[in-house]
Design a protein around this motif. Structure first.
Motif, PDB file in Angstrom:
ATOM      1  N   PRO A  41       4.069  38.796 -30.601  1.00  0.00           N
ATOM      2  CA  PRO A  41       5.400  39.393 -30.720  1.00  0.00           C
ATOM      3  C   PRO A  41       6.479  38.357 -31.033  1.00  0.00           C
ATOM      4  O   PRO A  41       7.460  38.667 -31.712  1.00  0.00           O
ATOM      5  N   TYR A  42       6.300  37.142 -30.573  1.00  0.00           N
ATOM      6  CA  TYR A  42       7.282  36.087 -30.852  1.00  0.00           C
ATOM      7  C   TYR A  42       7.260  35.705 -32.330  1.00  0.00           C
ATOM      8  O   TYR A  42       8.302  35.384 -32.914  1.00  0.00           O
ATOM      9  N   CYS A  43       6.079  35.760 -32.933  1.00  0.00           N
ATOM     10  CA  CYS A  43       5.959  35.490 -34.371  1.00  0.00           C
ATOM     11  C   CYS A  43       6.729  36.536 -35.166  1.00  0.00           C
ATOM     12  O   CYS A  43       7.422  36.214 -36.124  1.00  0.00           O
ATOM     13  N   ARG A  44       6.599  37.809 -34.750  1.00  0.00           N
ATOM     14  CA  ARG A  44       7.326  38.879 -35.456  1.00  0.00           C
ATOM     15  C   ARG A  44       8.825  38.676 -35.342  1.00  0.00           C
ATOM     16  O   ARG A  44       9.562  38.901 -36.301  1.00  0.00           O
ATOM     17  N   PRO A  77       4.666  31.196 -32.306  1.00  0.00           N
ATOM     18  CA  PRO A  77       4.735  30.540 -33.598  1.00  0.00           C
ATOM     19  C   PRO A  77       5.029  29.038 -33.461  1.00  0.00           C
ATOM     20  O   PRO A  77       5.719  28.619 -32.539  1.00  0.00           O
ATOM     21  N   THR A  78       4.493  28.274 -34.372  1.00  0.00           N
ATOM     22  CA  THR A  78       4.885  26.882 -34.567  1.00  0.00           C
ATOM     23  C   THR A  78       5.264  26.750 -36.024  1.00  0.00           C
ATOM     24  O   THR A  78       4.522  27.195 -36.903  1.00  0.00           O
ATOM     25  N   VAL A  79       6.420  26.159 -36.278  1.00  0.00           N
ATOM     26  CA  VAL A  79       6.900  25.971 -37.638  1.00  0.00           C
ATOM     27  C   VAL A  79       6.913  24.479 -37.942  1.00  0.00           C
ATOM     28  O   VAL A  79       7.433  23.686 -37.158  1.00  0.00           O
ATOM     29  N   VAL A  80       6.307  24.127 -39.078  1.00  0.00           N
ATOM     30  CA  VAL A  80       6.324  22.744 -39.549  1.00  0.00           C
ATOM     31  C   VAL A  80       6.844  22.741 -40.976  1.00  0.00           C
ATOM     32  O   VAL A  80       6.775  23.751 -41.680  1.00  0.00           O
ATOM     33  N   VAL A 122       8.689  22.846 -34.815  1.00  0.00           N
ATOM     34  CA  VAL A 122       9.441  23.764 -33.962  1.00  0.00           C
ATOM     35  C   VAL A 122       8.376  24.615 -33.268  1.00  0.00           C
ATOM     36  O   VAL A 122       7.768  25.486 -33.881  1.00  0.00           O
ATOM     37  N   VAL A 123       8.150  24.316 -32.000  1.00  0.00           N
ATOM     38  CA  VAL A 123       7.045  24.924 -31.261  1.00  0.00           C
ATOM     39  C   VAL A 123       7.554  26.077 -30.410  1.00  0.00           C
ATOM     40  O   VAL A 123       8.460  25.910 -29.597  1.00  0.00           O
ATOM     41  N   GLY A 124       6.947  27.243 -30.588  1.00  0.00           N
ATOM     42  CA  GLY A 124       7.323  28.419 -29.823  1.00  0.00           C
ATOM     43  C   GLY A 124       8.655  28.970 -30.284  1.00  0.00           C
ATOM     44  O   GLY A 124       9.304  28.428 -31.167  1.00  0.00           O
ATOM     45  N   LEU A 125       9.031  30.068 -29.710  1.00  0.00           N
ATOM     46  CA  LEU A 125      10.338  30.664 -29.990  1.00  0.00           C
ATOM     47  C   LEU A 125      11.187  30.347 -28.783  1.00  0.00           C
ATOM     48  O   LEU A 125      11.224  31.100 -27.818  1.00  0.00           O
ATOM     49  N   LYS A 126      11.817  29.185 -28.830  1.00  0.00           N
ATOM     50  CA  LYS A 126      12.558  28.671 -27.684  1.00  0.00           C
ATOM     51  C   LYS A 126      13.668  29.651 -27.311  1.00  0.00           C
ATOM     52  O   LYS A 126      13.414  30.685 -26.736  1.00  0.00           O
ATOM     53  N   THR A 127      14.849  29.336 -27.637  1.00  0.00           N
ATOM     54  CA  THR A 127      15.975  30.216 -27.369  1.00  0.00           C
ATOM     55  C   THR A 127      16.391  30.866 -28.680  1.00  0.00           C
ATOM     56  O   THR A 127      16.712  30.163 -29.637  1.00  0.00           O
ATOM     57  N   VAL A 128      16.381  32.169 -28.714  1.00  0.00           N
ATOM     58  CA  VAL A 128      16.714  32.888 -29.946  1.00  0.00           C
ATOM     59  C   VAL A 128      18.083  32.473 -30.461  1.00  0.00           C
ATOM     60  O   VAL A 128      18.279  32.335 -31.668  1.00  0.00           O
ATOM     61  N   ASP A 129      19.021  32.223 -29.558  1.00  0.00           N
ATOM     62  CA  ASP A 129      20.366  31.836 -29.979  1.00  0.00           C
ATOM     63  C   ASP A 129      20.386  30.539 -30.781  1.00  0.00           C
ATOM     64  O   ASP A 129      21.269  30.325 -31.601  1.00  0.00           O
TER      65      ASP A 129
END
Length: 169
Positions: A59-62, A117-120, A133-140
């Motif tokens: 769900p975090y990836c979405r 998600p991890t973004v490179v 960028v590892v995980g969906l830290k703080t959406v803000d």
């Protein structure tokens, strides 16, 4: 009663048209964030490649895709700066930068993608250009993390003497 029946038929028809139109836009949207199958194809553009390592059931990836990555693509502001792509870790293999087939979990491990998600951001040669960028830290702050990674990648490319390339997609 006859007018009510006609109104219901018209309403149902309109609802069907709206539903059909929305499903068509969702299909087009699905292709907005292209999934990587061959890294050589992406590298051929000559731009840094932002890769979201994702899982289908995440769900975090979405959230990352719908709230950040797709809007970044739609905006056009990143078009000449970076390719934005997704690599599904559910897929068994992809073609690596060297043309060899590689298991997705091995590729993810190479770039430190243990969580989704991890973004490179990678160079066209497959070099890591910024901190992941590892995980969906703080959406803000997530958009800022992504922008920082892209800025770091551009700086790394400039330091390597890579000219800016505007490539057709």
């Amino acid at each position: 009663m006859k007018n009510l029946f006609r109104a219901l038929i018209v309403f149902a028809a309109l609802l069907g048209v709206v539903t059909w139109a929305q499903s068509g836009s969702r299909d087009a949207e699905g292709e907005l964030l292209r999934e990587i199958t061959d890294l050589r194809e992406e590298a051929a553009h000559g731009l840094p490649i932002l890769v979201e390592f994702a899982l289908h059931a995440c769900p975090y990836c979405r959230v990352a895709e719908e709230e950040f990555l797709k809007p970044m693509i739609r905006s056009g502001a990143y078009e000449d700066r970076v390719l934005i792509r997704k690599l599904s870790m559910d897929r068994r293999t992809v073609i690596d930068f060297d043309g060899q087939e590689i298991r997705t979990h091995e590729l993810a491990a190479r770039y430190g993608a243990r969580l989704a998600p991890t973004v490179v951001v990678l160079s066209p040669e497959g070099e890591l250009l910024s901190r992941p960028v590892v995980g969906l830290k703080t959406v803000d702050f997530y958009g800022g993390y992504l922008d920082r990674a892209i800025d770091e990648a551009e700086q790394a490319m400039a330091e390597r003497g890579q000219p800016e390339v505007v490539a057709a997609r």
